[in-house]
Motif scaffolding. Sequence first.
Motif, mmCIF file in Angstrom:
data_model
loop_
_atom_site.group_PDB
_atom_site.id
_atom_site.type_symbol
_atom_site.label_atom_id
_atom_site.label_comp_id
_atom_site.label_asym_id
_atom_site.label_seq_id
_atom_site.Cartn_x
_atom_site.Cartn_y
_atom_site.Cartn_z
ATOM 1 N N ARG A 290 13.534 16.343 -34.171
ATOM 2 C CA ARG A 290 12.703 15.975 -35.318
ATOM 3 C C ARG A 290 12.780 14.464 -35.418
ATOM 4 O O ARG A 290 13.846 13.871 -35.223
ATOM 5 C CB ARG A 290 13.207 16.604 -36.621
ATOM 6 C CG ARG A 290 13.106 18.104 -36.665
ATOM 7 C CD ARG A 290 13.946 18.672 -37.805
ATOM 8 N NE ARG A 290 13.330 18.557 -39.095
ATOM 9 C CZ ARG A 290 13.850 17.919 -40.136
ATOM 10 N NH1 ARG A 290 15.010 17.287 -40.014
ATOM 11 N NH2 ARG A 290 13.241 17.897 -41.300
ATOM 12 N N ILE A 291 11.672 13.833 -35.719
ATOM 13 C CA ILE A 291 11.642 12.375 -35.791
ATOM 14 C C ILE A 291 12.044 11.924 -37.185
ATOM 15 O O ILE A 291 11.461 12.361 -38.188
ATOM 16 C CB ILE A 291 10.239 11.842 -35.430
ATOM 17 C CG1 ILE A 291 9.814 12.370 -34.061
ATOM 18 C CG2 ILE A 291 10.237 10.314 -35.444
ATOM 19 C CD1 ILE A 291 10.753 12.024 -32.924
ATOM 20 N N ALA A 292 13.031 11.028 -37.280
ATOM 21 C CA ALA A 292 13.531 10.563 -38.568
ATOM 22 C C ALA A 292 12.496 9.696 -39.268
ATOM 23 O O ALA A 292 11.668 9.038 -38.625
ATOM 24 C CB ALA A 292 14.834 9.778 -38.364
ATOM 25 N N SER A 342 1.977 8.456 -36.980
ATOM 26 C CA SER A 342 2.135 7.325 -36.070
ATOM 27 C C SER A 342 3.439 7.406 -35.294
ATOM 28 O O SER A 342 3.594 6.745 -34.261
ATOM 29 C CB SER A 342 2.076 6.003 -36.847
ATOM 30 O OG SER A 342 3.195 5.862 -37.702
ATOM 31 N N THR A 343 4.382 8.196 -35.784
ATOM 32 C CA THR A 343 5.663 8.305 -35.095
ATOM 33 C C THR A 343 5.761 9.570 -34.236
ATOM 34 O O THR A 343 6.808 9.834 -33.648
ATOM 35 C CB THR A 343 6.820 8.311 -36.107
ATOM 36 O OG1 THR A 343 6.677 9.423 -36.994
ATOM 37 C CG2 THR A 343 6.839 7.030 -36.924
ATOM 38 N N VAL A 344 4.694 10.344 -34.173
ATOM 39 C CA VAL A 344 4.699 11.504 -33.280
ATOM 40 C C VAL A 344 4.849 11.000 -31.850
ATOM 41 O O VAL A 344 4.119 10.096 -31.425
ATOM 42 C CB VAL A 344 3.397 12.314 -33.422
ATOM 43 C CG1 VAL A 344 3.357 13.448 -32.398
ATOM 44 C CG2 VAL A 344 3.274 12.878 -34.828
ATOM 45 N N PRO A 345 5.772 11.536 -31.077
ATOM 46 C CA PRO A 345 5.964 11.040 -29.713
ATOM 47 C C PRO A 345 4.680 11.137 -28.876
ATOM 48 O O PRO A 345 4.017 12.179 -28.855
ATOM 49 C CB PRO A 345 7.059 11.956 -29.160
ATOM 50 C CG PRO A 345 7.807 12.418 -30.363
ATOM 51 C CD PRO A 345 6.782 12.568 -31.433
ATOM 52 N N THR A 346 4.345 10.057 -28.226
ATOM 53 C CA THR A 346 3.230 10.049 -27.291
ATOM 54 C C THR A 346 3.646 10.779 -26.010
ATOM 55 O O THR A 346 4.784 11.235 -25.891
ATOM 56 C CB THR A 346 2.839 8.613 -26.948
ATOM 57 O OG1 THR A 346 3.977 7.968 -26.328
ATOM 58 C CG2 THR A 346 2.451 7.830 -28.201
ATOM 59 N N TYR A 347 2.728 10.845 -25.043
ATOM 60 C CA TYR A 347 3.092 11.476 -23.776
ATOM 61 C C TYR A 347 4.295 10.757 -23.159
ATOM 62 O O TYR A 347 5.231 11.399 -22.680
ATOM 63 C CB TYR A 347 1.915 11.462 -22.804
ATOM 64 C CG TYR A 347 2.268 12.104 -21.477
ATOM 65 C CD1 TYR A 347 2.194 13.484 -21.313
ATOM 66 C CD2 TYR A 347 2.718 11.339 -20.400
ATOM 67 C CE1 TYR A 347 2.543 14.086 -20.114
ATOM 68 C CE2 TYR A 347 3.080 11.919 -19.202
ATOM 69 C CZ TYR A 347 2.980 13.300 -19.059
ATOM 70 O OH TYR A 347 3.345 13.889 -17.879
ATOM 71 N N PHE A 361 7.802 18.469 -28.770
ATOM 72 C CA PHE A 361 6.833 19.242 -29.529
ATOM 73 C C PHE A 361 5.509 18.490 -29.577
ATOM 74 O O PHE A 361 5.420 17.309 -29.223
ATOM 75 C CB PHE A 361 7.341 19.509 -30.949
ATOM 76 C CG PHE A 361 7.493 18.249 -31.790
ATOM 77 C CD1 PHE A 361 6.467 17.804 -32.597
ATOM 78 C CD2 PHE A 361 8.681 17.521 -31.764
ATOM 79 C CE1 PHE A 361 6.605 16.647 -33.353
ATOM 80 C CE2 PHE A 361 8.835 16.368 -32.513
ATOM 81 C CZ PHE A 361 7.789 15.925 -33.312
ATOM 82 N N LEU A 362 4.469 19.193 -30.037
ATOM 83 C CA LEU A 362 3.137 18.622 -30.165
ATOM 84 C C LEU A 362 2.631 18.802 -31.583
ATOM 85 O O LEU A 362 3.052 19.730 -32.288
ATOM 86 C CB LEU A 362 2.155 19.315 -29.216
ATOM 87 C CG LEU A 362 2.366 19.196 -27.708
ATOM 88 C CD1 LEU A 362 1.436 20.165 -26.991
ATOM 89 C CD2 LEU A 362 2.120 17.768 -27.253
ATOM 90 N N ILE A 363 1.717 17.939 -31.997
ATOM 91 C CA ILE A 363 0.936 18.139 -33.213
ATOM 92 C C ILE A 363 -0.512 18.342 -32.771
ATOM 93 O O ILE A 363 -1.092 17.485 -32.098
ATOM 94 C CB ILE A 363 1.033 16.940 -34.179
ATOM 95 C CG1 ILE A 363 2.496 16.619 -34.485
ATOM 96 C CG2 ILE A 363 0.259 17.239 -35.455
ATOM 97 C CD1 ILE A 363 3.266 17.720 -35.156
ATOM 98 N N THR A 364 -1.102 19.466 -33.116
ATOM 99 C CA THR A 364 -2.457 19.773 -32.679
ATOM 100 C C THR A 364 -3.469 18.941 -33.457
ATOM 101 O O THR A 364 -3.139 18.304 -34.468
ATOM 102 C CB THR A 364 -2.766 21.262 -32.868
ATOM 103 O OG1 THR A 364 -2.746 21.569 -34.276
ATOM 104 C CG2 THR A 364 -1.734 22.133 -32.165
ATOM 105 N N SER A 365 -4.715 18.968 -33.006
ATOM 106 C CA SER A 365 -5.761 18.170 -33.649
ATOM 107 C C SER A 365 -6.008 18.595 -35.088
ATOM 108 O O SER A 365 -6.476 17.802 -35.903
ATOM 109 C CB SER A 365 -7.068 18.286 -32.845
ATOM 110 O OG SER A 365 -7.483 19.640 -32.770
ATOM 111 N N ASP A 366 -5.680 19.855 -35.410
ATOM 112 C CA ASP A 366 -5.847 20.308 -36.790
ATOM 113 C C ASP A 366 -4.540 20.228 -37.573
ATOM 114 O O ASP A 366 -4.404 20.824 -38.644
ATOM 115 C CB ASP A 366 -6.413 21.728 -36.841
ATOM 116 C CG ASP A 366 -5.544 22.743 -36.107
ATOM 117 O OD1 ASP A 366 -4.640 22.324 -35.364
ATOM 118 O OD2 ASP A 366 -5.771 23.951 -36.276
ATOM 119 N N GLY A 367 -3.560 19.488 -37.040
ATOM 120 C CA GLY A 367 -2.352 19.192 -37.795
ATOM 121 C C GLY A 367 -1.294 20.263 -37.801
ATOM 122 O O GLY A 367 -0.446 20.305 -38.704
#
Length: 504
Positions: A290-292, A342-347, A361-367
């Motif tokens: 989980r991103i702090a 903005s802090t979701v890990p990129t590829y 993990f991923l965040i989908t286009s619909d969140g």
Amino acid sequence: MGIQFNNIPGAGLVAPLFAFEVTSGGSYQSASRLLLVGHKNTGAAIADNTPQAVGSAQEAVALAGAGSMLAEMARVAFLNAPVQETWIVSAAATGTARVDTIKVNSAPAGGGAGVIEIAGEPVQVQIAAGDSANTVAAALAAAINAYFNTLTGACLPVTATVSTDTVTVTARHAGAIFSDLDFFVPTTVNTNAFAGAVLTLTNTVPAAGDPDLSGALASLGDDPFDWIVSPFADATNIGRYAALLNDTSGRWAYSRQVYGHVFAPSTGSTSALTTLGLALNDRHLTILPRIASAGNATPAWLWAAGLVARIVPWLSDGVTGNVSRNQTGLVVEGVKAQRNRSTVPTYAGRNTLLRSGVSSFLITSDGRVAIDKIITTYQKDANAQPDETFRDIQAIGQLVAILRFFRAQLSYEHGQKALADENPGGLGSLSTPKSIKATLVHAADTLELQGVLENARGFADRLIVQRNTQNANRVDILAPIDRVNALDVIAANARLYSQYRAEG
């Protein structure tokens, strides 16, 4: 060929008899258990350090108490794996319980609806025109204590008291895991009466302490628990997981063979998570990141329960090949994405985490939250050389499926037998290295058809079954398994031409 009987004597029967003895030819069925480790409410029915099966989220509430860590973990687990065999075990909470205050500075003169999200759950208060700050605070405390999401069954991990215009909110359990418990006043809710400076949120008592899971883990004994979700990723408890599952004397030891794998969440920056992963090297442990400081509405214990429960039905399926599949894109129910996208890990960030022994993990286009890639922390062999053999979580699921199937087939066909080099009379009471090898070859053929291992012919060519030179009652086997691999990467070169060259 000699016929083997277990109960009818092979000699000595003289009186007329027409009899059948009934035995089983063996019918293997794969099964697995999901175990959730956490805390119960004070006074709840379930005893600490006593694993117990639950058949529904409601049963978990009855055992562990509404809003407890365990009840909420079970709720989210069942959202993602409705028919998975699920167990819970309670460990005593230790340390300091987090305390926060919510001060109502003012109330809108015209009234309205005030909404504050606690652990991702929207607590709503109706405010009448002319209500005082004290009245609003009392209503908010009552709403927190009475909260129940009728749609999802969710309860809050906190309780509340009120004094004049201030609500005091206390975590249900002690422990540092509550450190990032989320309080959030949404501004996207239309005319939220709590928006702006209406409320002041203050953490007055920081959460502290980590539980001692020794008793809970020891209580598992040799019962089969394949997939273990524990919210605690402190160094001491990580050491306990290693002791529980080690290959020498733990659950993976040859003398026990009950297996198991621990999933634990960890919250931090990409740098901190990478540092944690690189310090670990255990194929029996998975770190779920989980991103702090990202606005994590979903608590760590629910994050872990949701992600693991989403993949366990596939990891447990060694019949239709699901255990081998890529899991990317599986949407996780009952958890919320971090607010700061903005802090979701990129590829590149996800690739860094994965190369450091941490899942992604991923965040989908619909969140929505989805699986990217789940791995173990195993990165190097015993000689400290890079080794990806046990990196993918699919490898662990496949290994359990293969070993259990092999053991079952060997038991069905060679249990309670005598051992000889040859069996010229075809006696059912004798096994030979050749017949044992045939059993394993046939088992490999079956597992190849079920999409768990591949190249069964190569397995047969490389398989060695021989009598031990020192112990005449023992057979030694070398079983080189080629597992099916998840399809993670498709790399293509899209070469563009103005016009194809003429064929000469």
